[in-house]
Design a protein around this motif. Sequence first.
Motif, PDB file in Angstrom:
ATOM      1  N   LEU A  98       0.912  -1.311  -0.048  1.00 14.61           N
ATOM      2  CA  LEU A  98      -0.378  -0.059   0.022  1.00 14.61           C
ATOM      3  C   LEU A  98       1.442   1.330   0.171  1.00 14.61           C
ATOM      4  O   LEU A  98       1.737   1.058   0.825  1.00 14.61           O
ATOM      5  N   PRO A  99       0.707   1.970  -1.273  1.00 20.45           N
ATOM      6  CA  PRO A  99      -0.520   2.196  -1.746  1.00 20.45           C
ATOM      7  C   PRO A  99      -0.206   1.503  -3.170  1.00 20.45           C
ATOM      8  O   PRO A  99       0.468   0.191  -2.929  1.00 20.45           O
ATOM      9  N   GLY A 100      -1.030   1.932  -4.123  1.00 16.93           N
ATOM     10  CA  GLY A 100      -1.251   0.606  -5.487  1.00 16.93           C
ATOM     11  C   GLY A 100      -0.587   0.768  -6.377  1.00 16.93           C
ATOM     12  O   GLY A 100      -0.690   0.828  -7.146  1.00 16.93           O
ATOM     13  N   LEU A 101       0.775   1.270  -6.404  1.00 15.14           N
ATOM     14  CA  LEU A 101       1.773   1.444  -7.235  1.00 15.14           C
ATOM     15  C   LEU A 101       2.721  -0.087  -7.049  1.00 15.14           C
ATOM     16  O   LEU A 101       2.863  -0.504  -6.224  1.00 15.14           O
ATOM     17  N   VAL A 102       3.153  -0.935  -7.919  1.00 13.48           N
ATOM     18  CA  VAL A 102       3.826  -1.839  -8.649  1.00 13.48           C
ATOM     19  C   VAL A 102       5.337  -1.651  -8.572  1.00 13.48           C
ATOM     20  O   VAL A 102       5.575  -0.385  -9.303  1.00 13.48           O
ATOM     21  N   SER A 103       5.594  -2.335  -7.414  1.00 12.59           N
ATOM     22  CA  SER A 103       6.855  -1.559  -7.431  1.00 12.59           C
ATOM     23  C   SER A 103       7.735  -3.383  -7.927  1.00 12.59           C
ATOM     24  O   SER A 103       7.578  -4.492  -7.460  1.00 12.59           O
ATOM     25  N   THR A 104       9.321  -3.342  -8.563  1.00 10.90           N
ATOM     26  CA  THR A 104      10.082  -4.612  -8.883  1.00 10.90           C
ATOM     27  C   THR A 104      11.301  -4.679  -7.251  1.00 10.90           C
ATOM     28  O   THR A 104      10.960  -5.761  -7.604  1.00 10.90           O
ATOM     29  N   ASP A 105      10.779  -4.159  -6.282  1.00  6.96           N
ATOM     30  CA  ASP A 105      11.975  -4.090  -5.638  1.00  6.96           C
ATOM     31  C   ASP A 105      11.110  -5.336  -4.169  1.00  6.96           C
ATOM     32  O   ASP A 105       9.968  -4.532  -3.807  1.00  6.96           O
ATOM     33  N   ALA A 106      11.302  -6.492  -3.559  1.00  9.73           N
ATOM     34  CA  ALA A 106      10.990  -7.120  -2.999  1.00  9.73           C
ATOM     35  C   ALA A 106      10.358  -6.441  -1.521  1.00  9.73           C
ATOM     36  O   ALA A 106       9.995  -6.555  -0.802  1.00  9.73           O
ATOM     37  N   ALA A 107      11.350  -5.432  -1.299  1.00  5.78           N
ATOM     38  CA  ALA A 107      11.651  -4.493   0.480  1.00  5.78           C
ATOM     39  C   ALA A 107      10.249  -3.560   0.007  1.00  5.78           C
ATOM     40  O   ALA A 107       9.845  -3.530   1.204  1.00  5.78           O
ATOM     41  N   TYR A 108       9.417  -3.354  -0.786  1.00  4.17           N
ATOM     42  CA  TYR A 108       8.363  -2.645  -0.784  1.00  4.17           C
ATOM     43  C   TYR A 108       7.383  -3.123  -0.516  1.00  4.17           C
ATOM     44  O   TYR A 108       5.839  -2.752  -0.644  1.00  4.17           O
ATOM     45  N   TYR A 109       7.048  -4.324  -0.582  1.00  3.12           N
ATOM     46  CA  TYR A 109       6.239  -5.122  -0.053  1.00  3.12           C
ATOM     47  C   TYR A 109       6.002  -5.578   1.427  1.00  3.12           C
ATOM     48  O   TYR A 109       6.931  -6.768   1.316  1.00  3.12           O
ATOM     49  N   PRO A 110       4.990  -5.344   1.702  1.00  2.00           N
ATOM     50  CA  PRO A 110       5.153  -6.096   3.515  1.00  2.00           C
ATOM     51  C   PRO A 110       4.502  -6.502   3.563  1.00  2.00           C
ATOM     52  O   PRO A 110       4.912  -7.379   4.557  1.00  2.00           O
ATOM     53  N   TYR A 111       3.324  -7.614   3.262  1.00  2.00           N
ATOM     54  CA  TYR A 111       2.649  -8.406   3.380  1.00  2.00           C
ATOM     55  C   TYR A 111       2.921  -9.820   2.471  1.00  2.00           C
ATOM     56  O   TYR A 111       2.787  -9.051   0.648  1.00  2.00           O
ATOM     57  N   TRP A 112       3.367 -10.278   3.171  1.00  3.11           N
ATOM     58  CA  TRP A 112       3.214 -12.081   1.925  1.00  3.11           C
ATOM     59  C   TRP A 112       2.726 -13.133   2.177  1.00  3.11           C
ATOM     60  O   TRP A 112       2.588 -13.688   3.270  1.00  3.11           O
TER      61      TRP A 112
END
Length: 122
Positions: A98-112
Amino acid sequence: QVQVKESGGGSVQAGGSLRLSCAPSGRTSSSYAVGWSRQAPEKAREFVGGIATRTGSTSYANSVKGRFTISRDKNTVYQQMDSLKPEDTAIYYCAVRLPGLVSTDAAYYPYWGQGTQVTVSS
């Protein structure tokens, strides 16, 4: 808190297809991004693709472009995988940011999610 659950992995022969599903729940918003990553044995985790749920905009790694398609239907995101190759064998993870932008860096995704195994045999 956001919970993420993947499903749909399995075994298939080269050239076959599988569809993975990702169902985020909890404190999501109307705009979030879902990213798919994969990790093969003894290899680093690799970004595969992602989708911004508000706009439907998608992004793919070059290794899967033209073979994988990410889409969404209500609260579920799908990754359709066609023309599978043995090198696609990996554990596939769905992640939310969150917010709703796609990132190619896994570090920017807190929920897995916990991951789902995909095995492609030659």
